[in-house]
Design a protein around this motif. Structure first.
Motif, PDB file in Angstrom:
ATOM      1  N   ASN A 171      15.426  -5.461   3.404  1.00 47.59           N
ATOM      2  CA  ASN A 171      15.344  -4.796   4.562  1.00 47.59           C
ATOM      3  C   ASN A 171      14.090  -5.649   5.413  1.00 47.59           C
ATOM      4  N   SER A 172      14.333  -5.532   6.730  1.00 45.33           N
ATOM      5  CA  SER A 172      12.978  -6.036   7.437  1.00 45.33           C
ATOM      6  C   SER A 172      11.635  -5.168   7.038  1.00 45.33           C
ATOM      7  N   ALA A 173      10.678  -6.065   6.852  1.00 41.33           N
ATOM      8  CA  ALA A 173       9.400  -5.719   6.330  1.00 41.33           C
ATOM      9  C   ALA A 173       8.845  -4.540   7.652  1.00 41.33           C
ATOM     10  N   LYS A 174       8.400  -3.800   6.860  1.00 37.79           N
ATOM     11  CA  LYS A 174       7.309  -2.976   7.847  1.00 37.79           C
ATOM     12  C   LYS A 174       5.955  -2.770   7.358  1.00 37.79           C
ATOM     13  N   TYR A 175       4.903  -2.966   8.185  1.00 37.22           N
ATOM     14  CA  TYR A 175       3.633  -3.218   7.797  1.00 37.22           C
ATOM     15  C   TYR A 175       2.718  -1.926   8.051  1.00 37.22           C
ATOM     16  N   GLU A 176       1.772  -1.670   7.228  1.00 38.13           N
ATOM     17  CA  GLU A 176       0.871  -0.732   7.429  1.00 38.13           C
ATOM     18  C   GLU A 176      -0.664  -1.363   6.876  1.00 38.13           C
ATOM     19  N   MET A 177      -1.710  -0.943   7.738  1.00 44.28           N
ATOM     20  CA  MET A 177      -3.213  -1.552   7.237  1.00 44.28           C
ATOM     21  C   MET A 177      -3.394  -0.907   5.994  1.00 44.28           C
ATOM     22  N   PHE A 178      -4.054  -1.981   5.130  1.00 43.84           N
ATOM     23  CA  PHE A 178      -4.392  -1.616   3.829  1.00 43.84           C
ATOM     24  C   PHE A 178      -6.090  -1.627   4.177  1.00 43.84           C
ATOM     25  N   VAL A 179      -6.675  -0.459   3.852  1.00 46.66           N
ATOM     26  CA  VAL A 179      -7.988  -0.382   3.814  1.00 46.66           C
ATOM     27  C   VAL A 179      -8.807   0.084   2.421  1.00 46.66           C
ATOM     28  N   SER A 180      -9.799  -0.432   1.910  1.00 45.60           N
ATOM     29  CA  SER A 180     -10.401  -0.163   0.841  1.00 45.60           C
ATOM     30  C   SER A 180     -11.846  -0.198   0.781  1.00 45.60           C
ATOM     31  N   ASP A 181     -12.269  -0.256  -0.210  1.00 42.84           N
ATOM     32  CA  ASP A 181     -14.061  -0.557  -0.341  1.00 42.84           C
ATOM     33  C   ASP A 181     -14.364  -2.106  -0.159  1.00 42.84           C
ATOM     34  N   CYS A 182     -13.219  -2.961  -0.346  1.00 46.98           N
ATOM     35  CA  CYS A 182     -13.348  -4.200  -0.388  1.00 46.98           C
ATOM     36  C   CYS A 182     -13.731  -4.903   1.072  1.00 46.98           C
ATOM     37  N   PRO A 183     -14.404  -5.721   1.288  1.00 48.34           N
ATOM     38  CA  PRO A 183     -15.020  -6.338   2.647  1.00 48.34           C
ATOM     39  C   PRO A 183     -13.813  -7.099   3.349  1.00 48.34           C
TER      40      PRO A 183
END
Length: 183
Positions: free
Chosen positions: A34-46
């Motif tokens: 399937n076509s890729a769907k993206y979402e933002m990955f946020v963590s404690d990393c810089p």
């Protein structure tokens, strides 16, 4: 009796004079995703980036990430390093990691990446052939942060068999580097 044998032989010759029978080629598996769907990955990393929604992420110590693609049986490993005046060493190590695959690789294509707005500078490598990895990249802001990404499959490399999955994940890796932002 001789007439019947001659007649049988003549009919057999006429009937059998067609094209040679050739075996059918082996069927090839057709892999479509399937076509890729993206979402933002946020963590404690810089850093932050957009990740494919099919990816399962495992976060390790020191902001190392494993992006698992369960259906493709592949993982993208992201390794984060803080730059402490050792940028040249980190660059050499990242390039060395890629060129260790030159033994099995047919070719290694380099594609520089520069995003002045978000201060992301790096290199994307496409490794052709039966190498252990088909794509790698590194990205840095040149002063504080350094990120390396490598794709690996859970099987012995066979470039023809994994090509559709490798291309799909390569596009995701390019999207990661293009959406990468330092905190």
């Amino acid at each position: 009796m001789k007439k019947y044998c001659a007649l049988f032989f003549a009919i057999w010759v006429l009937v059998s004079c067609g094209e040679d029978v050739k075996p059918k080629p082996k069927g090839q598996l057709r892999l479509e995703y399937n076509s890729a769907k993206y979402e933002m990955f946020v963590s404690d990393c810089p850093f932050t980036f957009d990740k494919n929604t099919v990816v399962r992420i495992k976060q390790n110590a020191d902001c190392g990430l494993e992006l698992h693609y369960p259906k493709m049986k592949a993982t993208v490993y992201l390794t984060y390093k803080k730059v402490n005046g050792d940028l040249e060493k980190l660059l050499i190590d990242a390039q060395k990691l890629t060129y260790e695959h030159v033994i099995k690789a047919n070719d290694i294509a380099e594609q520089p990446y520069v995003n002045l707005r978000h201060k992301v500078f790096g290199m994307f490598y496409q490794v052709g052939g039966n190498a252990a990895t088909n794509a790698q990249f590194y990205a840095t802001d040149s002063t504080r942060n350094f990120l390396v990404g490598s794709m690996y499959f859970y099987a012995k490399p066979n470039f023809d068999s994994i090509l559709p999955a490798a291309d799909y994940i390569k596009n995701d890796m390019k999207h990661i580097i293009e959406s990468l932002k330092w905190k």
